[in-house]
Design a protein around this motif. Sequence first.
Motif, short mmCIF file in Angstrom:
data_model
loop_
_atom_site.label_atom_id
_atom_site.label_comp_id
_atom_site.label_asym_id
_atom_site.label_seq_id
_atom_site.Cartn_x
_atom_site.Cartn_y
_atom_site.Cartn_z
N ARG A 1 0.84 -1.21 0.00
CA ARG A 1 0.00 0.00 0.00
C ARG A 1 0.87 1.26 0.00
NH1 ARG A 1 -5.66 -0.75 1.50
NH2 ARG A 1 -5.99 -2.89 2.18
N THR A 2 1.92 1.24 0.80
CA THR A 2 2.82 2.40 0.85
C THR A 2 3.48 2.63 -0.51
OG1 THR A 2 3.20 2.06 3.21
CG2 THR A 2 4.83 3.39 2.02
N ILE A 3 3.95 1.57 -1.12
CA ILE A 3 4.55 1.69 -2.45
C ILE A 3 3.51 2.21 -3.44
CG2 ILE A 3 5.50 0.37 -4.40
CD1 ILE A 3 6.87 -1.43 -2.25
N GLY A 4 2.28 1.68 -3.35
CA GLY A 4 1.21 2.15 -4.23
C GLY A 4 0.88 3.61 -4.03
N ARG A 5 0.85 4.05 -2.77
CA ARG A 5 0.55 5.45 -2.47
C ARG A 5 1.65 6.37 -2.99
NH1 ARG A 5 2.41 8.21 1.68
NH2 ARG A 5 2.92 6.34 2.88
N ILE A 6 2.89 6.01 -2.75
CA ILE A 6 4.01 6.84 -3.21
C ILE A 6 4.09 6.80 -4.73
CG2 ILE A 6 6.54 7.04 -3.20
CD1 ILE A 6 6.38 6.13 -0.21
N GLY A 7 3.84 5.64 -5.32
CA GLY A 7 3.84 5.53 -6.78
C GLY A 7 2.76 6.40 -7.42
N LEU A 8 1.56 6.37 -6.85
CA LEU A 8 0.48 7.22 -7.37
C LEU A 8 0.83 8.69 -7.19
CD1 LEU A 8 -2.30 7.50 -8.65
CD2 LEU A 8 -3.30 7.25 -6.36
N GLY A 9 1.45 9.02 -6.07
CA GLY A 9 1.89 10.40 -5.86
C GLY A 9 2.89 10.85 -6.91
N ALA A 10 3.82 9.97 -7.24
CA ALA A 10 4.82 10.29 -8.27
C ALA A 10 4.16 10.46 -9.64
CB ALA A 10 5.89 9.21 -8.32
N VAL A 11 3.21 9.57 -9.94
CA VAL A 11 2.49 9.67 -11.22
C VAL A 11 1.74 11.00 -11.30
CG1 VAL A 11 0.52 8.70 -12.52
CG2 VAL A 11 2.29 7.19 -11.61
N LEU A 12 1.08 11.38 -10.22
CA LEU A 12 0.34 12.65 -10.21
C LEU A 12 1.27 13.85 -10.36
CD1 LEU A 12 -2.44 12.04 -7.56
CD2 LEU A 12 -2.78 12.83 -9.90
N MET A 13 2.41 13.81 -9.67
CA MET A 13 3.34 14.93 -9.79
C MET A 13 3.88 15.04 -11.21
SD MET A 13 5.35 15.19 -6.14
CE MET A 13 5.62 13.45 -5.83
N LEU A 14 4.21 13.91 -11.83
CA LEU A 14 4.69 13.94 -13.21
C LEU A 14 3.60 14.45 -14.15
CD1 LEU A 14 6.83 13.37 -15.35
CD2 LEU A 14 6.00 11.02 -15.44
N ALA A 15 2.37 13.98 -13.95
CA ALA A 15 1.27 14.45 -14.78
C ALA A 15 1.07 15.96 -14.60
CB ALA A 15 -0.02 13.71 -14.44
N GLY A 16 1.15 16.42 -13.36
CA GLY A 16 1.00 17.86 -13.11
C GLY A 16 2.08 18.68 -13.78
N ILE A 17 3.30 18.19 -13.69
CA ILE A 17 4.42 18.89 -14.36
C ILE A 17 4.21 18.91 -15.87
CG2 ILE A 17 6.90 18.74 -14.87
CD1 ILE A 17 7.20 17.70 -11.92
N SER A 18 3.70 17.80 -16.41
CA SER A 18 3.46 17.76 -17.86
C SER A 18 2.35 18.73 -18.27
CB SER A 18 3.15 16.33 -18.33
OG SER A 18 1.88 15.91 -17.87
N HIS A 19 1.38 18.97 -17.38
CA HIS A 19 0.34 19.97 -17.65
C HIS A 19 0.97 21.36 -17.85
CE1 HIS A 19 -2.73 17.17 -16.26
NE2 HIS A 19 -3.67 18.07 -16.44
N LEU A 20 1.98 21.62 -17.07
CA LEU A 20 2.60 22.95 -17.07
C LEU A 20 3.68 23.11 -18.13
CD1 LEU A 20 3.02 23.38 -13.21
CD2 LEU A 20 1.06 23.98 -14.63
N THR A 21 4.11 22.01 -18.72
CA THR A 21 5.26 22.08 -19.63
C THR A 21 4.99 21.39 -20.96
OG1 THR A 21 6.24 20.12 -18.56
CG2 THR A 21 6.93 22.27 -17.73
N PHE A 22 5.55 20.22 -21.17
CA PHE A 22 5.62 19.59 -22.48
C PHE A 22 4.32 19.04 -23.04
CE2 PHE A 22 6.75 16.39 -19.32
CZ PHE A 22 6.00 15.28 -19.72
N ALA A 23 3.30 18.80 -22.22
CA ALA A 23 2.04 18.23 -22.74
C ALA A 23 0.88 19.20 -22.63
CB ALA A 23 1.72 16.93 -22.00
N ARG A 24 1.19 20.44 -22.47
CA ARG A 24 0.15 21.47 -22.26
C ARG A 24 -0.88 21.49 -23.37
NH1 ARG A 24 2.15 27.25 -20.15
NH2 ARG A 24 0.18 28.35 -20.13
N ASP A 25 -0.43 21.44 -24.62
CA ASP A 25 -1.37 21.46 -25.75
C ASP A 25 -2.26 20.24 -25.78
OD1 ASP A 25 -0.39 23.90 -26.62
OD2 ASP A 25 1.02 23.00 -28.05
N SER A 26 -1.70 19.08 -25.48
CA SER A 26 -2.51 17.85 -25.47
C SER A 26 -3.58 17.91 -24.38
CB SER A 26 -1.61 16.63 -25.25
OG SER A 26 -0.78 16.42 -26.37
#
Length: 144
Positions: free
Chosen positions: A15-40
């Motif tokens: 569960r801890t690995i899953g929680r931290i993994g989901l957190g990492a996925v969300l942070m990466l997705a958020g960064i992509s919203h602000l940068t390289f995937a903004r148009d998509s």
Amino acid sequence: MTTELAKLAPSSVPRTIGRIGLGAVLMLAGISHLTFARDSFQAQVPEWLPLDKDFVVLASGIVEIGLGASLVGLPRQKVAVGFIVAAFFVAIFPGNISQLVTRTDAFGLSTDAARGIRLIFQPVLVLWALWSTGAFAAWRARKR
């Protein structure tokens, strides 16, 4: 009430690995919203939403970064954060449906089948948030 639920939340290494993994996925997705995937991401904002598409993408990116950081950095509040993350995934689901209905190409999803398959993964994200934080289990245990 949040403290009560937190005490009822199961905890384990997976569960801890899953929680931290989901957190990492969300942070990466958020960064992509602000940068390289903004148009998509802008292509996914439904036409019926009465807000500027760029604002929606930037705001949702900031929210995703915050939610991801909360999943990773606030383990004592994991139950509350789990419910909030699950609600966020439900809230953005209409954008995914809109992408299918309007046949909007984004993220390499250029067929109805690909866009439809993507819809299946939104409930998986909701379940991932509720499972990895122990939120659903804590809520069920509270009912007993």
